[in-house]
Design a protein around this motif. Sequence first.
Motif, PDB file in Angstrom:
ATOM      1  N   GLY A   1     -17.716  17.699   3.657  1.00 59.26           N
ATOM      2  CA  GLY A   1     -17.035  17.085   4.789  1.00 59.26           C
ATOM      3  C   GLY A   1     -17.156  15.577   4.800  1.00 59.26           C
ATOM      4  N   ILE A   2     -18.330  15.075   4.438  1.00 62.57           N
ATOM      5  CA  ILE A   2     -18.523  13.616   4.395  1.00 62.57           C
ATOM      6  C   ILE A   2     -17.629  13.001   3.320  1.00 62.57           C
ATOM      7  CG2 ILE A   2     -20.183  11.823   3.766  1.00 62.57           C
ATOM      8  CD1 ILE A   2     -22.311  13.522   5.207  1.00 62.57           C
ATOM      9  N   PHE A   3     -17.568  13.644   2.152  1.00 62.30           N
ATOM     10  CA  PHE A   3     -16.695  13.126   1.084  1.00 62.30           C
ATOM     11  C   PHE A   3     -15.223  13.180   1.495  1.00 62.30           C
ATOM     12  CE2 PHE A   3     -20.288  13.985  -1.900  1.00 62.30           C
ATOM     13  CZ  PHE A   3     -20.428  12.677  -2.342  1.00 62.30           C
ATOM     14  N   LEU A   4     -14.815  14.257   2.140  1.00 65.44           N
ATOM     15  CA  LEU A   4     -13.434  14.364   2.609  1.00 65.44           C
ATOM     16  C   LEU A   4     -13.113  13.283   3.635  1.00 65.44           C
ATOM     17  CD1 LEU A   4     -12.821  18.198   3.037  1.00 65.44           C
ATOM     18  CD2 LEU A   4     -11.519  16.633   1.619  1.00 65.44           C
ATOM     19  N   LEU A   5     -13.999  13.117   4.613  1.00 68.07           N
ATOM     20  CA  LEU A   5     -13.760  12.127   5.661  1.00 68.07           C
ATOM     21  C   LEU A   5     -13.705  10.715   5.083  1.00 68.07           C
ATOM     22  CD1 LEU A   5     -16.056  13.563   8.457  1.00 68.07           C
ATOM     23  CD2 LEU A   5     -13.573  13.646   8.369  1.00 68.07           C
ATOM     24  N   ALA A   6     -14.606  10.402   4.177  1.00 67.05           N
ATOM     25  CA  ALA A   6     -14.607   9.069   3.563  1.00 67.05           C
ATOM     26  C   ALA A   6     -13.334   8.835   2.745  1.00 67.05           C
ATOM     27  CB  ALA A   6     -15.835   8.906   2.680  1.00 67.05           C
ATOM     28  N   GLY A   7     -12.892   9.840   2.024  1.00 71.39           N
ATOM     29  CA  GLY A   7     -11.669   9.696   1.225  1.00 71.39           C
ATOM     30  C   GLY A   7     -10.436   9.491   2.076  1.00 71.39           C
ATOM     31  N   TRP A   8     -10.296  10.293   3.138  1.00 70.29           N
ATOM     32  CA  TRP A   8      -9.117  10.137   3.996  1.00 70.29           C
ATOM     33  C   TRP A   8      -9.157   8.822   4.760  1.00 70.29           C
ATOM     34  CZ3 TRP A   8      -5.441  12.574   2.226  1.00 70.29           C
ATOM     35  CH2 TRP A   8      -5.524  13.891   1.809  1.00 70.29           C
ATOM     36  N   LEU A   9     -10.359   8.370   5.134  1.00 75.22           N
ATOM     37  CA  LEU A   9     -10.470   7.082   5.824  1.00 75.22           C
ATOM     38  C   LEU A   9     -10.088   5.935   4.893  1.00 75.22           C
ATOM     39  CD1 LEU A   9     -11.337   5.614   8.423  1.00 75.22           C
ATOM     40  CD2 LEU A   9     -13.621   5.477   7.439  1.00 75.22           C
ATOM     41  N   ALA A  10     -10.566   5.962   3.660  1.00 73.20           N
ATOM     42  CA  ALA A  10     -10.224   4.912   2.697  1.00 73.20           C
ATOM     43  C   ALA A  10      -8.727   4.898   2.403  1.00 73.20           C
ATOM     44  CB  ALA A  10     -11.019   5.103   1.404  1.00 73.20           C
ATOM     45  N   ALA A  11      -8.132   6.065   2.230  1.00 73.66           N
ATOM     46  CA  ALA A  11      -6.688   6.131   1.970  1.00 73.66           C
ATOM     47  C   ALA A  11      -5.894   5.593   3.159  1.00 73.66           C
ATOM     48  CB  ALA A  11      -6.270   7.564   1.670  1.00 73.66           C
ATOM     49  N   GLY A  12      -6.320   5.957   4.360  1.00 71.00           N
ATOM     50  CA  GLY A  12      -5.628   5.463   5.552  1.00 71.00           C
ATOM     51  C   GLY A  12      -5.715   3.955   5.686  1.00 71.00           C
ATOM     52  N   LEU A  13      -6.885   3.390   5.386  1.00 70.08           N
ATOM     53  CA  LEU A  13      -7.036   1.932   5.477  1.00 70.08           C
ATOM     54  C   LEU A  13      -6.190   1.204   4.453  1.00 70.08           C
ATOM     55  CD1 LEU A  13     -10.864   1.548   6.089  1.00 70.08           C
ATOM     56  CD2 LEU A  13      -9.025   0.999   7.669  1.00 70.08           C
ATOM     57  N   VAL A  14      -6.222   1.679   3.222  1.00 63.60           N
ATOM     58  CA  VAL A  14      -5.447   1.017   2.163  1.00 63.60           C
ATOM     59  C   VAL A  14      -3.956   1.052   2.487  1.00 63.60           C
ATOM     60  CG1 VAL A  14      -4.729   1.213  -0.241  1.00 63.60           C
ATOM     61  CG2 VAL A  14      -7.138   1.364   0.341  1.00 63.60           C
ATOM     62  N   PHE A  15      -3.461   2.210   2.883  1.00 58.67           N
ATOM     63  CA  PHE A  15      -2.028   2.309   3.140  1.00 58.67           C
ATOM     64  C   PHE A  15      -1.616   1.664   4.464  1.00 58.67           C
ATOM     65  CE2 PHE A  15      -2.204   5.375  -0.290  1.00 58.67           C
ATOM     66  CZ  PHE A  15      -1.044   5.055  -0.972  1.00 58.67           C
ATOM     67  N   SER A  16      -2.548   1.491   5.402  1.00 55.83           N
ATOM     68  CA  SER A  16      -2.182   0.776   6.628  1.00 55.83           C
ATOM     69  C   SER A  16      -1.938  -0.699   6.335  1.00 55.83           C
ATOM     70  CB  SER A  16      -3.252   0.953   7.709  1.00 55.83           C
ATOM     71  OG  SER A  16      -4.453   0.329   7.329  1.00 55.83           O
ATOM     72  N   TYR A  17      -2.737  -1.273   5.433  1.00 53.97           N
ATOM     73  CA  TYR A  17      -2.467  -2.654   5.025  1.00 53.97           C
ATOM     74  C   TYR A  17      -1.152  -2.736   4.253  1.00 53.97           C
ATOM     75  CZ  TYR A  17      -6.967  -4.424   6.510  1.00 53.97           C
ATOM     76  OH  TYR A  17      -8.034  -4.799   7.252  1.00 53.97           O
ATOM     77  N   ARG A  18      -0.871  -1.720   3.465  1.00 60.12           N
ATOM     78  CA  ARG A  18       0.386  -1.698   2.705  1.00 60.12           C
ATOM     79  C   ARG A  18       1.592  -1.566   3.646  1.00 60.12           C
ATOM     80  NH1 ARG A  18       1.871  -2.752  -2.643  1.00 60.12           N
ATOM     81  NH2 ARG A  18       3.855  -1.758  -2.941  1.00 60.12           N
ATOM     82  N   ALA A  19       1.431  -0.791   4.743  1.00 64.05           N
ATOM     83  CA  ALA A  19       2.529  -0.642   5.700  1.00 64.05           C
ATOM     84  C   ALA A  19       2.753  -1.927   6.474  1.00 64.05           C
ATOM     85  CB  ALA A  19       2.233   0.504   6.659  1.00 64.05           C
ATOM     86  N   ALA A  20       1.685  -2.658   6.739  1.00 66.51           N
ATOM     87  CA  ALA A  20       1.819  -3.907   7.492  1.00 66.51           C
ATOM     88  C   ALA A  20       2.435  -5.019   6.657  1.00 66.51           C
ATOM     89  CB  ALA A  20       0.456  -4.349   8.007  1.00 66.51           C
ATOM     90  N   ASP A  21       2.105  -5.070   5.362  1.00 65.65           N
ATOM     91  CA  ASP A  21       2.628  -6.115   4.486  1.00 65.65           C
ATOM     92  C   ASP A  21       3.081  -5.495   3.165  1.00 65.65           C
ATOM     93  OD1 ASP A  21       3.300  -8.514   3.339  1.00 65.65           O
ATOM     94  OD2 ASP A  21       1.238  -9.154   2.960  1.00 65.65           O
ATOM     95  N   PRO A  22       4.334  -5.037   3.077  1.00 60.38           N
ATOM     96  CA  PRO A  22       4.794  -4.362   1.861  1.00 60.38           C
ATOM     97  C   PRO A  22       4.917  -5.277   0.643  1.00 60.38           C
ATOM     98  CG  PRO A  22       6.593  -4.582   3.414  1.00 60.38           C
ATOM     99  CD  PRO A  22       5.355  -5.053   4.114  1.00 60.38           C
ATOM    100  N   ASN A  23       4.869  -6.590   0.835  1.00 58.44           N
ATOM    101  CA  ASN A  23       4.931  -7.501  -0.306  1.00 58.44           C
ATOM    102  C   ASN A  23       3.596  -7.620  -1.024  1.00 58.44           C
ATOM    103  OD1 ASN A  23       7.631  -8.216  -0.060  1.00 58.44           O
ATOM    104  ND2 ASN A  23       7.152  -9.690   1.537  1.00 58.44           N
ATOM    105  N   PHE A  24       2.529  -7.176  -0.381  1.00 58.83           N
ATOM    106  CA  PHE A  24       1.194  -7.241  -0.952  1.00 58.83           C
ATOM    107  C   PHE A  24       1.100  -6.212  -2.066  1.00 58.83           C
ATOM    108  CE2 PHE A  24      -3.503  -6.500  -0.514  1.00 58.83           C
ATOM    109  CZ  PHE A  24      -3.866  -7.725  -1.003  1.00 58.83           C
ATOM    110  N   LEU A  25       0.961  -6.657  -3.306  1.00 61.34           N
ATOM    111  CA  LEU A  25       1.086  -5.765  -4.448  1.00 61.34           C
ATOM    112  C   LEU A  25      -0.218  -5.109  -4.879  1.00 61.34           C
ATOM    113  CD1 LEU A  25       3.541  -7.848  -6.629  1.00 61.34           C
ATOM    114  CD2 LEU A  25       4.040  -5.878  -5.189  1.00 61.34           C
ATOM    115  N   GLU A  26      -1.340  -5.531  -4.327  1.00 59.51           N
ATOM    116  CA  GLU A  26      -2.606  -4.950  -4.748  1.00 59.51           C
ATOM    117  C   GLU A  26      -3.386  -4.466  -3.519  1.00 59.51           C
ATOM    118  OE1 GLU A  26      -6.436  -6.000  -7.520  1.00 59.51           O
ATOM    119  OE2 GLU A  26      -4.991  -7.541  -7.117  1.00 59.51           O
ATOM    120  N   PRO A  27      -3.020  -3.311  -2.957  1.00 58.51           N
ATOM    121  CA  PRO A  27      -3.667  -2.861  -1.717  1.00 58.51           C
ATOM    122  C   PRO A  27      -5.112  -2.427  -1.924  1.00 58.51           C
ATOM    123  CG  PRO A  27      -2.190  -1.203  -2.512  1.00 58.51           C
ATOM    124  CD  PRO A  27      -1.994  -2.402  -3.387  1.00 58.51           C
ATOM    125  N   VAL A  28      -5.510  -2.102  -3.135  1.00 57.61           N
ATOM    126  CA  VAL A  28      -6.868  -1.635  -3.370  1.00 57.61           C
ATOM    127  C   VAL A  28      -7.854  -2.794  -3.330  1.00 57.61           C
ATOM    128  CG1 VAL A  28      -8.306  -0.340  -5.011  1.00 57.61           C
ATOM    129  CG2 VAL A  28      -5.943   0.277  -4.698  1.00 57.61           C
TER     130      VAL A  28
END
Length: 71
Positions: free
Chosen positions: A38-65
């Motif tokens: 559960g901890i690994f799942l929660l950490a993975g989904w949180l990291a994915a959500g954070l990375v893609f939220s920055y990508r949604a806010a600024d689609p010109n940003f080419l390196e979201p990781v």
Amino acid sequence: MFNRIVSVSSFLVVLLSAALFLQSAWLTMSGKISQTDGIFLLAGWLAAGLVFSYRAADPNFLEPVSIIKSR
């Protein structure tokens, strides 16, 4: 037009990550999966959500990781 598609699809991934984060929390609390899984799942989904939220806010940003890299 491409930036709008990237922004909308990134926002959909953020929504999917939030839903799966909640589902993982429910599975962990109900005891259907172990706490370590559960901890690994929660950490993975949180990291994915954070990375893609920055990508949604600024689609010109080419390196979201790069937001999770240490400088």
